[in-house]
Design an enzyme around this catalytic site. Structure first.
Site, PDB file in Angstrom:
ATOM      1  N   GLY A  92       0.820  -1.211   0.000  1.00  0.00           N
ATOM      2  CA  GLY A  92       0.000   0.000   0.000  1.00  0.00           C
ATOM      3  C   GLY A  92       0.850   1.255   0.000  1.00  0.00           C
ATOM      4  N   ASP A 315      -0.394  -0.487  13.030  1.00  0.00           N
ATOM      5  CA  ASP A 315       0.005  -1.823  12.569  1.00  0.00           C
ATOM      6  C   ASP A 315       0.235  -2.791  13.731  1.00  0.00           C
ATOM      7  OD1 ASP A 315      -0.164  -0.973   9.946  1.00  0.00           O
ATOM      8  OD2 ASP A 315       1.945  -0.405   9.841  1.00  0.00           O
ATOM      9  N   ARG A 388       1.225  -9.456   8.888  1.00  0.00           N
ATOM     10  CA  ARG A 388       1.097  -9.166  10.322  1.00  0.00           C
ATOM     11  C   ARG A 388       0.240 -10.225  11.036  1.00  0.00           C
ATOM     12  NH1 ARG A 388       4.646  -5.311  10.562  1.00  0.00           N
ATOM     13  NH2 ARG A 388       4.436  -3.621   9.089  1.00  0.00           N
TER      14      ARG A 388
HETATM   15  C1  S3P Z   1       2.411   3.398   6.356  1.00  0.00           C
HETATM   16  C2  S3P Z   1       1.267   3.961   6.866  1.00  0.00           C
HETATM   17  C3  S3P Z   1       0.175   3.189   7.488  1.00  0.00           C
HETATM   18  C4  S3P Z   1       0.610   1.781   7.855  1.00  0.00           C
HETATM   19  C5  S3P Z   1       1.391   1.134   6.763  1.00  0.00           C
HETATM   20  C6  S3P Z   1       2.638   1.946   6.428  1.00  0.00           C
HETATM   21  C7  S3P Z   1       3.418   4.273   5.750  1.00  0.00           C
HETATM   22  O1  S3P Z   1      -0.899   3.107   6.584  1.00  0.00           O
HETATM   23  O2  S3P Z   1      -0.503   0.985   8.179  1.00  0.00           O
HETATM   24  O3  S3P Z   1       1.781  -0.158   7.156  1.00  0.00           O
HETATM   25  O4  S3P Z   1       4.561   3.822   5.494  1.00  0.00           O
HETATM   26  O5  S3P Z   1       3.118   5.444   5.500  1.00  0.00           O
HETATM   27  P1  S3P Z   1      -2.003   4.277   6.495  1.00  0.00           P
HETATM   28  O6  S3P Z   1      -1.318   5.518   6.105  1.00  0.00           O
HETATM   29  O7  S3P Z   1      -2.980   3.832   5.444  1.00  0.00           O
HETATM   30  O8  S3P Z   1      -2.618   4.332   7.864  1.00  0.00           O
END
Ligand code: S3P
Length: 429
Positions: A92, A315, A388
Site C-alpha cells: 500500500g 500496525d 502481520r
Molecule cells: C504506512 C502507513 C500506514 C501503515 C502502513 C505503512 C506508511 O498506513 O498501516 O503499514 O509507510 O506510511 P495508512 O497511512 O494507510 O494508515
C-alpha cells in the site's frame, strides 16, 4: 509452520530496517539530485516492490552490500515513463506514495498490485490528487487499482483536509506538492507517522508542522540526495515486545529500534497495561530517535485503546489485542475502523486468529473488545495472506499451551523474511 511454546524466551535480536523509512529513502533519493547510500535498508518483498518500480522509472539503484544500497539520482529530470505497468505487489505504501510522486510528472504511469492490493481503497488518494490538478483514474469509479496517472500540473497554494489520519494519504499529497509552485497543506484529524516530513526537510524542502497540519514548500531546484541509516522497525520489534511481555519466562534485548513518537504508540499502550520495557542506549539515527529495548515478562491489566494513539499504533493493534487476551480485565480497541482496509480486514482476521487460540473476542465496527485472563491453547491460525497476521499467530503460539499451526506462514516475507529463523533463535537460547 508448526510452533510450540518454548520454556523460555531469551536472547538478543538486531531488528531489521524500518519498512516505512526504506520506502521513502528509495523513492525520494531516486527523485533527488546526487548520490545517496541507504544503510540498514529493509530487504523484504514490499520494499523490493518500491525498488523495482523506481528502477522501471529510470532510477539507478545498486546493492553494494547485504544491507546497503546506493541510489544515484539525477533529479526529477532523471525519471522517465516506465515501459510497462508498475507492479506494487502487496504494498500500500508503494502504490499510494508513488501515485502522489508521479501525479506531478508529465508522462503516463499505470500502477497495480496483487489481489489484496487491488481490493484496497484508492479513492482516498485519487480525490485529493485530482483536487491538486492531477489527471488520474482508477477502476471501480476511481476507487480501486489499477490506477492510471497521466501526469498534470499540480496547483500550489492548496489546502487538503483528509477524513482519516493516514501517513500514506498525507505523503501522497506532499509528494505531489513537490511539483507545485508554492505551498501545499495537508490537515489530518490526528497525527500519523511523520517520516516523509523528516526526510523531505532533510533533503531541502521547507516543511512546517502545526499540530496535525503539514505545509510543504518545495525547494527552488531539486531535492538533494541524503544518506540514510535506517533504524530498526518498531512494527517488527513489536512482535517480540508483546511475546516477551506475555511469556512467563522472558528476557529479550532488541537492538536499534526506531522510537519515533508518531510510531511508538504500541509502547505507550503496553506500558499503560503494565509491561516492563526498558530503553537503553538512546540515540539518534538517520534523524530518528532510536534505542535498544530490554523486555521482560510482566502481568498486564486490560485498558481502552482509542483516540490519538490509534494512528501511532495502527500496525500493532492486532498484537495489542493479543496482549488483551491474557491481561486482567477487558481490553477495548476503538476508533480503529482503518484496520478493516489493511492487507486483510484486520478486525475480522485478528478476531478469528485469537479465537483459534481460545480467546474471547468481539468484533466491532471500529475495533475489538477482548475478554481478559484467557489461557491460550494451541490452534490453527490463518494468516489470510497478511504478514502481520502470520506474526500475530506466531506470537500467540509462543505463549499457548500445546502446538499451533500457522497457515500461510510465508506471508512474513512481505516485511520480515528472517522472522521464522529469529523465532527459532529466541526460543532455543
Ligand atoms: C504506512 C502507513 C500506514 C501503515 C502502513 C505503512 C506508511 O498506513 O498501516 O503499514 O509507510 O506510511 P495508512 O497511512 O494507510 O494508515
Amino acid at each position: 509452520m508448526r510452533v510450540t511454546a518454548p520454556a523460555r524466551l531469551r536472547g538478543k535480536l538486531d531488528i531489521p530496517g524500518d519498512k516505512s523509512i526504506t520506502h521513502r529513502a528509495l523513492m525520494l533519493n531516486a527523485a533527488a539530485e546526487g548520490e545517496a547510500r541507504i544503510d540498514g535498508f529493509l530487504d523484504a518483498a514490499d520494499t523490493r516492490s518500491t525498488l523495482e518500480c523506481m528502477r522501471a522509472l529510470g532510477a539507478e539503484i545498486e546493492q553494494v552490500a547485504e544491507d546497503a544500497l546506493v541510489v544515484r539520482g539525477r533529479g526529477r529530470a532523471g525519471l522517465h515513463e516506465a515501459s510497462d505497468v508498475l507492479d506494487c505487489g502487496n504494498s500500500g505504501t508503494t502504490i499510494r506514495l508513488l501515485s502522489g510522486l508521479l501525479a506531478g510528472f508529465p508522462f503516463l504511469s499505470v500502477l497495480t498490485g496483487d489481489g489484496s492490493l487491488r481490493g484496497r481503497p484508492m479513492g482516498r488518494i485519487v480525490q485529493p490528487l485530482r483536487a491538486l490538478g492531477a489527471r488520474m483514474s482508477a477502476r471501480a469509479d476511481g476507487t480501486l487499482p489499477p490506477l492510471v496517472i497521466e501526469g498534470g500540473t499540480i496547483a500550489g497554494g492548496q489546502r487538503i483536509e483528509t477524513p482519516v489520519a493516514s501517513a500514506q494519504v498525507k505523503s501522497a499529497i506532499l509528494l505531489a506538492g513537490l511539483a507545485a509552485e508554492g505551498a501545499t497543506t495537508v490537515a489530518e484529524p490526528s497525527r500519523s507517522r511523520d517520516h516523509s516530513e523528516r526526510m523531505l526537510a532533510a533533503m531541502g524542502a521547507h516543511v512546517a508542522v502545526e499540530d496535525a497540519t503539514v505545509t510543504l514548500t518545495p525547494p527552488a531546484g531539486d531535492l538533494q540526495a541524503i544518506d540514510v541509516r535506517v533504524p530498526g522497525d518498531i512494527s517488527t520489534a513489536a512482535v517480540w515486545i508483546v511475546a516477551a511481555t506475555l511469556h512467563p519466562d522472558a528476557d529479550v534485548l532488541l537492538t536499534g529500534v526506531g522510537l519515533n513518537p508518531t510510531r511508538a504508540g504500541v509502547l505507550d499502550a503496553l506500558r499503560e497495561m503494565g509491561a516492563d520495557i526498558e530503553e537503553l542506549e538512546s540515540r539518534t539515527v538517520g534523524g530518528e530517535p532510536v534505542a535498544d529495548l530490554r523486555v521482560r515478562s510482566a502481568t498486564l491489566r486490560g485498558v481502552r485503546i482509542e483516540g490519538e494513539v490509534i494512528p501511532r499504533a495502527i500496525d500493532e493493534l492486532p498484537l495489542l489485542a493479543l496482549a488483551g487476551t491474557v491481561a486482567e480485565g477487558e481490553t477495548v480497541i476503538a476508533d480503529a475502523a482503518e484496520l478493516r482496509v489493511k492487507e486483510s480486514d484486520r478486525v475480522a482476521t485478528t478476531a478469528a486468529a485469537l479465537r483459534a487460540l481460545g480467546a474471547e473476542v468481539e468484533e466491532r465496527a471500529d475495533g475489538l473488545a477482548i475478554g481478559g485472563s484467557a489461557r491460550l491453547r494451541g490452534g490453527r491460525v490463518e494468516a489470510a495472506g497478511d504478514h502481520r497476521l502470520a506474526m500475530l499467530g506466531a506470537a500467540g503460539a509462543l505463549i499457548a499451551e500445546g502446538d499451533s499451526q500457522i497457515e500461510g506462514a510465508d506471508a512474513v516475507g512481505v516485511s520480515y523474511p528472517a522472522f521464522w529463523s529469529d523465532l527459532e533463535r529466541l526460543g532455543s537460547a
